[in-house]
Motif scaffolding. Structure first.
Motif, PDB file in Angstrom:
ATOM      1  N   VAL A  72      -2.453  13.938   9.831  1.00 23.37           N
ATOM      2  CA  VAL A  72      -2.768  12.893  10.793  1.00 23.37           C
ATOM      3  C   VAL A  72      -3.968  12.078  10.329  1.00 23.37           C
ATOM      4  O   VAL A  72      -4.023  10.857  10.507  1.00 23.37           O
ATOM      5  N   GLN A  73      -4.937  12.745   9.678  1.00 26.20           N
ATOM      6  CA  GLN A  73      -6.112  12.024   9.185  1.00 26.20           C
ATOM      7  C   GLN A  73      -5.727  11.008   8.114  1.00 26.20           C
ATOM      8  O   GLN A  73      -6.264   9.887   8.070  1.00 26.20           O
ATOM      9  N   GLU A  74      -4.784  11.385   7.249  1.00 22.91           N
ATOM     10  CA  GLU A  74      -4.356  10.479   6.185  1.00 22.91           C
ATOM     11  C   GLU A  74      -3.594   9.287   6.751  1.00 22.91           C
ATOM     12  O   GLU A  74      -3.757   8.153   6.284  1.00 22.91           O
ATOM     13  N   VAL A  75      -2.766   9.509   7.757  1.00 24.51           N
ATOM     14  CA  VAL A  75      -2.040   8.409   8.390  1.00 24.51           C
ATOM     15  C   VAL A  75      -3.008   7.468   9.098  1.00 24.51           C
ATOM     16  O   VAL A  75      -2.889   6.239   9.009  1.00 24.51           O
ATOM     17  N   ARG A  76      -3.989   8.046   9.787  1.00 25.78           N
ATOM     18  CA  ARG A  76      -4.956   7.203  10.495  1.00 25.78           C
ATOM     19  C   ARG A  76      -5.812   6.390   9.537  1.00 25.78           C
ATOM     20  O   ARG A  76      -6.023   5.183   9.730  1.00 25.78           O
ATOM     21  N   SER A  77      -6.328   7.043   8.483  1.00 22.19           N
ATOM     22  CA  SER A  77      -7.245   6.350   7.582  1.00 22.19           C
ATOM     23  C   SER A  77      -6.549   5.305   6.722  1.00 22.19           C
ATOM     24  O   SER A  77      -7.129   4.253   6.419  1.00 22.19           O
ATOM     25  N   GLN A  78      -5.288   5.551   6.344  1.00 23.79           N
ATOM     26  CA  GLN A  78      -4.617   4.648   5.419  1.00 23.79           C
ATOM     27  C   GLN A  78      -3.710   3.625   6.108  1.00 23.79           C
ATOM     28  O   GLN A  78      -3.391   2.595   5.513  1.00 23.79           O
ATOM     29  N   ILE A  79      -3.312   3.903   7.354  1.00 22.76           N
ATOM     30  CA  ILE A  79      -2.417   2.962   8.045  1.00 22.76           C
ATOM     31  C   ILE A  79      -3.026   2.479   9.365  1.00 22.76           C
ATOM     32  O   ILE A  79      -3.314   1.292   9.531  1.00 22.76           O
ATOM     33  N   VAL A  80      -3.214   3.387  10.301  1.00 25.92           N
ATOM     34  CA  VAL A  80      -3.611   3.019  11.661  1.00 25.92           C
ATOM     35  C   VAL A  80      -4.907   2.212  11.678  1.00 25.92           C
ATOM     36  O   VAL A  80      -5.019   1.204  12.403  1.00 25.92           O
ATOM     37  N   ASN A  81      -5.892   2.625  10.879  1.00 26.80           N
ATOM     38  CA  ASN A  81      -7.204   1.976  10.907  1.00 26.80           C
ATOM     39  C   ASN A  81      -7.248   0.652  10.144  1.00 26.80           C
ATOM     40  O   ASN A  81      -8.250  -0.062  10.216  1.00 26.80           O
ATOM     41  N   LEU A 103       0.822  -1.206   0.000  1.00 17.69           N
ATOM     42  CA  LEU A 103       0.000   0.000   0.000  1.00 17.69           C
ATOM     43  C   LEU A 103       0.858   1.260   0.000  1.00 17.69           C
ATOM     44  O   LEU A 103       1.667   1.469   0.914  1.00 17.69           O
ATOM     45  N   TRP A 104       0.691   2.077  -1.022  1.00 13.75           N
ATOM     46  CA  TRP A 104       1.401   3.355  -1.113  1.00 13.75           C
ATOM     47  C   TRP A 104       0.518   4.445  -0.520  1.00 13.75           C
ATOM     48  O   TRP A 104      -0.622   4.636  -0.949  1.00 13.75           O
ATOM     49  N   ILE A 105       1.022   5.142   0.465  1.00  9.36           N
ATOM     50  CA  ILE A 105       0.226   6.158   1.163  1.00  9.36           C
ATOM     51  C   ILE A 105       0.168   7.427   0.304  1.00  9.36           C
ATOM     52  O   ILE A 105       1.174   7.919  -0.196  1.00  9.36           O
ATOM     53  N   THR A 106      -1.042   7.939   0.135  1.00  8.04           N
ATOM     54  CA  THR A 106      -1.255   9.143  -0.671  1.00  8.04           C
ATOM     55  C   THR A 106      -1.627  10.319   0.232  1.00  8.04           C
ATOM     56  O   THR A 106      -2.041  10.129   1.379  1.00  8.04           O
ATOM     57  N   HIS A 107      -1.464  11.530  -0.310  1.00  8.03           N
ATOM     58  CA  HIS A 107      -1.872  12.710   0.458  1.00  8.03           C
ATOM     59  C   HIS A 107      -2.369  13.787  -0.499  1.00  8.03           C
ATOM     60  O   HIS A 107      -1.867  13.926  -1.618  1.00  8.03           O
ATOM     61  N   GLU A 108      -3.372  14.528  -0.066  1.00 10.62           N
ATOM     62  CA  GLU A 108      -4.010  15.522  -0.927  1.00 10.62           C
ATOM     63  C   GLU A 108      -3.179  16.798  -1.057  1.00 10.62           C
ATOM     64  O   GLU A 108      -2.988  17.317  -2.156  1.00 10.62           O
ATOM     65  N   ASN A 146       3.391  15.729   9.381  1.00 13.11           N
ATOM     66  CA  ASN A 146       3.522  16.687  10.475  1.00 13.11           C
ATOM     67  C   ASN A 146       3.662  15.934  11.800  1.00 13.11           C
ATOM     68  O   ASN A 146       3.582  14.697  11.844  1.00 13.11           O
ATOM     69  N   ALA A 147       3.885  16.662  12.864  1.00 16.90           N
ATOM     70  CA  ALA A 147       4.138  16.024  14.166  1.00 16.90           C
ATOM     71  C   ALA A 147       2.976  15.146  14.607  1.00 16.90           C
ATOM     72  O   ALA A 147       3.180  14.043  15.139  1.00 16.90           O
ATOM     73  N   SER A 148       1.760  15.604  14.360  1.00 13.06           N
ATOM     74  CA  SER A 148       0.584  14.814  14.749  1.00 13.06           C
ATOM     75  C   SER A 148       0.511  13.518  13.960  1.00 13.06           C
ATOM     76  O   SER A 148       0.175  12.455  14.504  1.00 13.06           O
TER      77      SER A 148
END
Length: 341
Positions: free
Chosen positions: A99-108, A87-92, A131-133
């Motif tokens: 933090v929302q992108e990390v949570r939705s694509q990895i953490v969850n 899975l390649w993580i994307t960002h808008e 970012n730090a979050s």
């Protein structure tokens, strides 16, 4: 998609991955650091491919004559970039991974078992943009990962990571590739003419992606021709002529770093000729008569000032100081250094 054996240079890094696979000591988190164009994505993809290869995993041993079989369904999916467990993580936003992108694509999703492969692999390109979050959200997944999870952070700047992230990842650095290997790659794989391949290999300083882009880019060739025609006579130009050249540079505003690199390497060649009068040590070999003439004008102290001023100009442009003014000041300073040595 390349296999590890197809990646140019970086034998130590590739052997690290091979040993991890052979000894079944694959880490849950890696940081792969290298400048843009250095091959980080190719290396990450090749590592993911060998980890997921069905033939290798069925054999329960490392395949010595290949990194991945290239024939199984997993390898074919990797070739087509549609493997369900890589899975390649994307960002808008272009400059931030939130933090929302990390949570939705990895953490969850990390607790969900792999669909078919032995591993679930997350690849975050330009990971320094978290970012730090976002980094704190990722931290738990790195600290307490499920056994099948592998997270690859690709970055050009490890200093952007929190100490807690750095301390929990294996750090690997992509090294520059030798000029000879880059030259061979350009001429044999892309049939680039010898002179162009040699220049791009040396100018890119071992960055294979940068060398390839330069060799294939007509825009880069135009900038090179413009820069050379300008640098040949900068010591003879009037201020109004420099102003006109700066106006033309607006055509390459997005790639101004390349223009500054042209100046840097041109002055490097001047310095080399001052030290040892040998055409073969130059990068701009075909410009030897002009470089030789300027080497007789410039002094060591002046050349050192130019190198410092190039760095200052990069920083000014990076921090949005007026583009035209920054370049105009630099080029006038260079002209004056040649004139008033």
């Amino acid at each position: 998609m390349s296999d590890l054996k197809d990646i140019l240079g970086n034998e130590r890094l590739k052997n690290h991955f091979r040993a991890a696979v052979e000894q079944q000591k694959v880490s849950h988190a890696y940081i792969i650091e290298g400048e843009k164009g250095s091959g980080k994505k190719a290396i990450a993809s090749a590592f993911a491919k060998v980890l997921q290869c069905e033939h290798k995993n069925e054999q329960k041993k490392y395949i010595s004559d290949m990194d991945a079989c290239g024939k199984c369904e997993s390898c074919i999916q990797m070739e087509h970039k549609n493997h369900p467990d890589v899975l390649w993580i994307t960002h808008e936003k272009p400059n931030v991974i939130s933090v929302q992108e990390v949570r939705s694509q990895i953490v969850n999703s990390i607790e969900i078992m792999p669909y078919k492969g032995p591993y679930k692999i997350y690849i975050i390109d330009e990971a320094e943009k978290m970012n730090a979050s976002a980094q704190n959200a990722l931290l738990k997944s790195i600290e307490e990962p499920p056994w099948y999870a592998v997270i690859l952070l690709l970055t050009s700047n490890r200093g952007a990571f929190l100490p807690t992230i750095l301390s929990r990842c294996i750090l690997l650095t992509v090294k520059p590739v030798s000029n000879a290997l880059v030259n061979e790659y350009l001429t044999e794989q892309y049939h680039i003419e010898k002179e162009t391949a040699e220049f791009c290999a040396e100018f890119s300083m071992g960055n294979i992606g940068k060398a390839l882009n330069m060799a294939l880019s007509e825009d880069f060739k135009m900038m090179r021709d413009f820069s050379v025609s300008f640098l040949r006579y900068i010591h003879e130009m009037e201020p109004f002529e420099i102003d006109e050249k700066v106006k033309q540079l607006k055509n390459w505003k997005e790639s101004v770093d390349d223009f500054l690199d042209f100046i840097l390497i041109w002055c490097r060649d001047i310095l080399m000729i001052k030290i040892r009068d040998d055409k073969d040590i130059l990068i701009f070999r075909e410009e030897y008569p002009y470089i030789k003439k300027q080497s007789e004008i410039a002094c060591y102290e002046g050349l050192n000032k130019i190198f410092l001023k190039i760095d200052q100009t990069r920083m000014r442009i990076r921090f949005n100081v007026n583009y035209d003014l920054s370049l105009d000041v630099l080029l006038m300073d260079i002209r004056n250094i040649f004139i008033y040595k």
